[in-house]
Design a protein around this motif. Structure first.
Motif, mmCIF file in Angstrom:
data_model
loop_
_atom_site.group_PDB
_atom_site.id
_atom_site.type_symbol
_atom_site.label_atom_id
_atom_site.label_comp_id
_atom_site.label_asym_id
_atom_site.label_seq_id
_atom_site.Cartn_x
_atom_site.Cartn_y
_atom_site.Cartn_z
ATOM 1 N N SER A 15 31.132 50.214 30.664
ATOM 2 C CA SER A 15 31.547 48.966 31.286
ATOM 3 C C SER A 15 30.700 48.654 32.515
ATOM 4 O O SER A 15 30.748 47.569 33.047
ATOM 5 C CB SER A 15 33.017 49.013 31.672
ATOM 6 O OG SER A 15 33.196 50.010 32.643
ATOM 7 N N GLN A 46 36.624 37.312 39.685
ATOM 8 C CA GLN A 46 36.019 37.127 38.352
ATOM 9 C C GLN A 46 34.847 36.156 38.388
ATOM 10 O O GLN A 46 33.865 36.322 37.671
ATOM 11 C CB GLN A 46 37.070 36.600 37.359
ATOM 12 C CG GLN A 46 37.991 37.677 36.814
ATOM 13 C CD GLN A 46 37.230 38.856 36.235
ATOM 14 O OE1 GLN A 46 36.394 38.677 35.360
ATOM 15 N NE2 GLN A 46 37.485 40.052 36.736
ATOM 16 N N LYS A 56 34.596 44.028 40.687
ATOM 17 C CA LYS A 56 34.425 43.331 39.404
ATOM 18 C C LYS A 56 35.713 43.238 38.578
ATOM 19 O O LYS A 56 35.927 42.262 37.881
ATOM 20 C CB LYS A 56 33.345 44.015 38.566
ATOM 21 C CG LYS A 56 31.996 43.328 38.631
ATOM 22 C CD LYS A 56 31.019 43.991 37.688
ATOM 23 C CE LYS A 56 29.685 43.251 37.684
ATOM 24 N NZ LYS A 56 28.657 44.014 36.968
ATOM 25 N N SER A 57 36.544 44.295 38.657
ATOM 26 C CA SER A 57 37.752 44.259 37.829
ATOM 27 C C SER A 57 38.923 43.583 38.543
ATOM 28 O O SER A 57 40.018 43.491 37.993
ATOM 29 C CB SER A 57 38.123 45.679 37.400
ATOM 30 O OG SER A 57 38.055 46.525 38.514
ATOM 31 N N SER A 64 31.138 37.408 38.652
ATOM 32 C CA SER A 64 30.435 38.211 37.619
ATOM 33 C C SER A 64 29.070 37.647 37.217
ATOM 34 O O SER A 64 28.108 38.414 37.095
ATOM 35 C CB SER A 64 31.307 38.379 36.375
ATOM 36 O OG SER A 64 32.419 39.150 36.716
ATOM 37 N N ASP A 73 40.823 40.424 39.560
ATOM 38 C CA ASP A 73 40.873 39.043 39.044
ATOM 39 C C ASP A 73 40.415 38.001 40.064
ATOM 40 O O ASP A 73 39.847 36.981 39.701
ATOM 41 C CB ASP A 73 42.296 38.688 38.598
ATOM 42 C CG ASP A 73 42.632 39.386 37.295
ATOM 43 O OD1 ASP A 73 41.695 39.848 36.618
ATOM 44 O OD2 ASP A 73 43.834 39.481 36.973
#
Ligand code: ADE
Ligand code: ZN
Ligand code: ZN
Length: 257
Positions: free
Chosen positions: A18, A72, A66-67, A75, A69
């Protein structure tokens, strides 16, 4: 026991695949090298803004969020894709932004007299990261394989993808920490240093694009990449990290002088 095995396998596959950036070692090396090139006074100003944290430490912040919310929308800021027969200027820009737009935005906010300390620190951490990404050739990539994320290869007989090889696998093979990598930079002549420090952010992107072209010319899908690949590209990767660090310092010296 079996459950534990499955859990470990699942976690390591998540951690491995990931990740879409120079791994932490690459980013930290860029931050550490930059700190060697900061001019008098700039180091202190940055340290104050980052509450004592080093450039090496904050270099991975953009990946750590990055993870989350709330972030987002950031990215697409880690890369830019356009076809090999086109150029950054000729190709329609993504509405979601790209690495060049991101770097310019970070610099604007850091410079602005209207932004507060918290915002300046946030965008400085992003800038450190994005200048690293700018020097990973697959971050100036092709949309069709998502910057090599969908270009399958093998790395010393194990399944991998081209992006991952360039983010992490080559660097892992050095077997060095970021401090060791930064402390063992190639010695540059004054004219080599000046050459690296010159140019614009877009020029630096175009240089990474040339390396990206070279990578696609010398890598075949499903190929097993091993020592030959290290011979060809190990020094290129080290040089990209060094240029990233030196150029990050150029921008920081301008922003904080
Ligand atoms: N996702 C899509 N394209 C990408 C690229 N060039 N680099 C990293 N992540 C991507
Ligand atoms: Zn990446
Ligand atoms: Zn990134």
């Amino acid at each position: 026991m079996k459950k534990l095995f499955i859990l470990v396998a699942l976690l390591s596959s998540l951690i491995g695949h990931s990740n879409e950036d120079w791994g932490p070692t690459g980013h930290r090396t860029v931050g550490e090298i930059a700190s060697h090139y900061l001019i008098e006074g700039v180091h202190e100003k940055i340290k104050e803004l980052l509450n004592g944290q080093s450039l090496a430490l904050v270099s991975t912040f953009a990946d750590e969020i990055k993870s989350d919310d709330r972030y987002q929308s950031l990215s697409p800021w880690h890369y830019v894709n356009f076809p090999f027969d086109s150029s950054y200027d000729a190709h329609p820009k993504s509405e979601k932004g790209d690495i060049i737009i991101a770097i310019n935005k970070c610099m604007e906010i850091i410079k602005s007299v209207d932004s507060n300390k918290e915002d300046k620190a946030f965008y400085l951490k992003l800038l450190v990261h994005f200048i690293g990404d700018l020097h990973q050739p697959l971050h100036i990539g092709l949309a069709e394989d998502r910057g090599g994320n969908q270009f399958q290869v093998r790395w010393f007989k194990e399944d991998a993808n081209l992006h991952w090889v360039w983010d992490e696998k080559i660097i892992e093979k050095f077997g060095m920490s970021y401090s060791e990598l930064a402390a063992n930079e190639k010695l540059l002549t004054p004219s080599e240093l000046e050459e690296i420090q010159s140019g614009s952010v877009e020029d630096w992107m175009n240089e990474s694009r040339l390396l990206c072209l070279d990578v696609y010319e010398h890598t075949k899908e499903d190929e097993n990449l091993s020592y030959n690949y290290m011979y060809r590209y190990a020094h290129e990767v080290r040089h990209q990290l060094q240029k990233g660090g030196i150029r990050l310092a150029v921008l920081l010296n301008q922003l904080f002088a």
